[in-house]
Enzyme design. Structure first.
Site, PDB file in Angstrom:
ATOM      1  N   GLU A 168      40.334 -40.675  51.212  1.00 47.81           N
ATOM      2  CA  GLU A 168      39.243 -40.954  50.259  1.00 47.81           C
ATOM      3  C   GLU A 168      37.921 -41.100  51.001  1.00 47.81           C
ATOM      4  O   GLU A 168      36.862 -41.113  50.397  1.00 47.81           O
ATOM      5  CB  GLU A 168      39.512 -42.275  49.507  1.00 47.81           C
ATOM      6  N   ASP A 214      51.077 -52.550  62.724  1.00 46.32           N
ATOM      7  CA  ASP A 214      52.037 -53.392  63.436  1.00 46.32           C
ATOM      8  C   ASP A 214      53.459 -53.118  62.947  1.00 46.32           C
ATOM      9  O   ASP A 214      53.700 -53.001  61.744  1.00 46.32           O
ATOM     10  CB  ASP A 214      51.667 -54.860  63.151  1.00 46.32           C
TER      11      ASP A 214
HETATM   12  C1  GLC Z   1      54.077 -56.393  67.202  1.00 50.01           C
HETATM   13  C2  GLC Z   1      52.918 -57.041  67.921  1.00 50.01           C
HETATM   14  C3  GLC Z   1      53.389 -58.338  68.476  1.00 50.01           C
HETATM   15  C4  GLC Z   1      53.865 -59.213  67.354  1.00 50.01           C
HETATM   16  C5  GLC Z   1      54.921 -58.516  66.499  1.00 50.01           C
HETATM   17  C6  GLC Z   1      55.143 -59.224  65.196  1.00 50.01           C
HETATM   18  O1  GLC Z   1      55.097 -56.027  68.052  1.00 50.01           O
HETATM   19  O2  GLC Z   1      52.398 -56.178  68.888  1.00 50.01           O
HETATM   20  O3  GLC Z   1      52.393 -58.983  69.212  1.00 50.01           O
HETATM   21  O4  GLC Z   1      54.420 -60.394  67.862  1.00 50.01           O
HETATM   22  O5  GLC Z   1      54.524 -57.217  66.170  1.00 50.01           O
HETATM   23  O6  GLC Z   1      54.039 -59.101  64.345  1.00 50.01           O
END
Ligand code: GLC
Length: 570
Positions: A274, A225
């Protein structure tokens, strides 16, 4: 650590084929069809209105029947749902409302048994404010070691009552929040998502532990993310918002896409290696250029990065051709494979986007204006949207590289605009920032499984976001019984894609039409997409049309056909 082979039960001891199998196992991701599950909205086994892991397990047959190679699970970790689960309170557990670690183990075993790999979401930029580290930081007070795992600063003004800077969070509103003792902490996203301090060795070590924790449980890969946000240069004096906006995003920006973030991923890569096969990763990196994205996709880093160019493109032959050409060239340079995405949990569903008038360069995310206006029927042509969505998906599934599909798109599901303010959950709606419009709830409404059951067979009597009556026509049981449905089309396309898959290249074939694109893969598999409305006549002599249909020898408007030498289908 070596995993049992997933589907290959061949006991051949020949080294060459063993080597080939190892390579295949290590590179499965390169041209995979990955299906994204938003667990809280997929299937609800305990009937509490929220999807859960046993719910997903109960639908493994459906996933296997769809013909995907892997699933990506959006966060299922303990979370107060301040941001749909992207506010993680514990990275190494399952939210009790969604199940237990045993449920997770059973789910992954059931998926592996059917040859489906599993990718989980890692959210390293921020934790939830309920994470034990943040709670400890609040209790420990200013100057404490616990606060140093996050980004705490004194405020400005006589008694520190002003935030340290005028920065805005991605979801809108100030990026700093004051705590009881008067210090401020930084959050790129919602207030409940404090950013971690990636200069801190404990932060780095803890994520390595998390990666191993899930890898040891058999997870095959990770989706990272906001991979471009982790590291920061917060040397005082901090720039103003206006200064920040003017700074180039060339690796030196204080907050975004810094070169030093790749030190983190080089360390992660060593963890991935790993395992046998090595674990994979795909970066969500919103960066300023394909060149900057390539760094995330490098083999020394995460290995693959999302290409979101088609999320922002109109249904337009020229735009698609350019995006495809650029991204394939980029992938060839990095040695990674490219990724194709039309929908995910953050954007308006593409069957809806394509029924709206073109964006033509307007600086908004496609569909947000329409959703914000309450989804007026007069402004949308739903049949056209679906026709185009089907054509675009078939085009994508024919391209070299991997395709990420979002739950519900295989039903041709449309965005739900009619959600009242009381029913909305997305912090983007309440804070009104970069994700303008009404936020992202409309693509996260629980799936319709059965037209006639309560909550359309989602699980119990209710669903945590309201399902409109028109969901019935998209229900899985309705579409499964109809050979012309979008579900039937996805199943057939994914089945054929496995048989036709070949080297990661294509050659364009001149069509003489600006609104028609056509390419051929190295084994003779051809894809023709007609973006216009005028039929595109095919030459009299051609290989068999294996997917899609000609009308009077022509590719109908807003449709795609696949053509292939019959021998390829075995
Ligand atoms: C990314 C995710 C989104 C989230 C953001 C913060 O863009 O796809 O859904 O709100 O990160 O974590």
């Amino acid at each position: 650590m070596t995993d049992a082979l997933l589907v290959d039960t061949d006991t051949d001891t020949d080294t060459e084929s063993a080597d080939a199998r190892r390579t295949a196992a290590a590179t499965w991701w390169r041209q995979a069809a990955v299906y994204q599950i938003y667990p809280r909205s997929f299937a609800d086994a305990d009937g509490d209105g929220l999807g859960d892991l046993p719910g997903i397990r109960s639908r493994v047959d459906y996933l296997a029947g769809l013909g995907i190679d892997a699933i990506w699970l959006s966060p299922f970790y303990p979370s107060a749902l301040a941001d749909g689960g992207y506010d993680v309170a514990d990275y190494r557990d399952v939210d009790p409302r969604l199940g237990t670690l045993e449920d997770f183990d059973e789910l992954i075993a059931a998926l592996h048994e059917r040859g489906i790999r599993v990718i989980v979401d890692i959210v390293p930029n921020h934790t939830s404010d309920l994470h034990e580290w943040f709670q400890e930081a609040l209790a420990a007070g200013r100057g404490s070691a616990a606060r140093d795992r996050y980004v705490f600063r004194e405020g400005k003004g006589a008694s520190g009552e002003e935030p340290p800077t005028d920065w805005e969070s991605v979801f809108g509103g100030p990026a700093w929040e004051r705590v009881e003792d008067g210090q401020w902490y930084f959050h790129n996203f919602a207030t409940e998502q404090p950013d971690l301090n990636w200069d801190h060795p404990e932060v780095r070590a803890d994520f390595l532990k998390t990666l191993r924790f899930w890898s040891d449980r058999g997870v095959d890969g990770f989706r990272i993310d906001v991979a471009h946000m982790l590291t920061k240069d917060l040397t005082e004096p901090l720039p103003t918002r206006a200064e920040l906006e003017r700074m180039p995003q060339d690796g030196t920006h204080p907050l975004l896409d810094r070169d030093d973030v790749h030190e983190v991923y080089a360390e992660w890569r060593r963890v991935f290696e790993e395992y046998d096969p090595p674990r994979t990763a795909v970066a969500e990196a919103w960066v300023s250029s394909p060149e900057r994205r390539a760094k995330y996709a490098s083999a020394e880093g995460l290995g693959q990065a999302f290409n979101f160019d088609l999320l922002e493109a109109d249904f337009d032959a020229d735009e698609f051709r350019t995006v495809i050409t650029d991204n394939l060239a980029q992938a060839a340079e990095t040695g990674s494979s490219t990724t194709w995405v039309l929908s995910n949990h953050d954007v308006t569903r593409h069957a809806t986007r394509y029924g709206l008038s073109p964006l033509a360069g307007r600086p908004v995310k496609q569909g947000t204006e329409w959703v914000a206006a309450g989804g007026p029927e007069a402004d949308i042509d739903r049949d056209q949207g679906l026709r185009r969505a089907r054509a675009a998906t078939l085009l994508l599934l024919g391209l070299p590289g991997s395709t990420y599909l979002y739950q519900g798109e295989e039903l041709g599901l449309q965005e739900v605009a009619a959600i009242t303010a009381e029913q909305r959950q997305d912090p983007a709606f309440f804070r009104g920032g970069e994700y303008d419009g009404l936020g992202r709830d409309g693509c996260r409404v629980p799936l319709p499984w059965s037209a006639d059951r309560p909550a359309f067979g989602f699980g119990g009597a209710v669903a945590h976001l309201p399902q409109p009556a028109w969901f019935a026509q998209y229900a899985v049981d309705v579409e499964a019984a109809d050979p012309t449905s979008t579900l039937s089309l996805y199943r057939e396309a994914l089945r054929l894609r496995r048989l036709l898959q070949t080297e990661e290249r294509l050659e364009w074939i001149e069509t003489g039409r600006a609104d028609v694109i056509r390419f051929v893969r190295p084994n003779g598999w051809q894809v023709v997409t007609n973006f216009g409305t005028e039929p595109f006549p095919l030459e009299a002599e051609h290989d068999a049309v294996v997917l899609g249909a000609l009308q009077a020898g022509a590719v109908p408007g807003e449709s795609t056909v696949w053509i292939a030498p019959v021998g390829l289908l075995g």
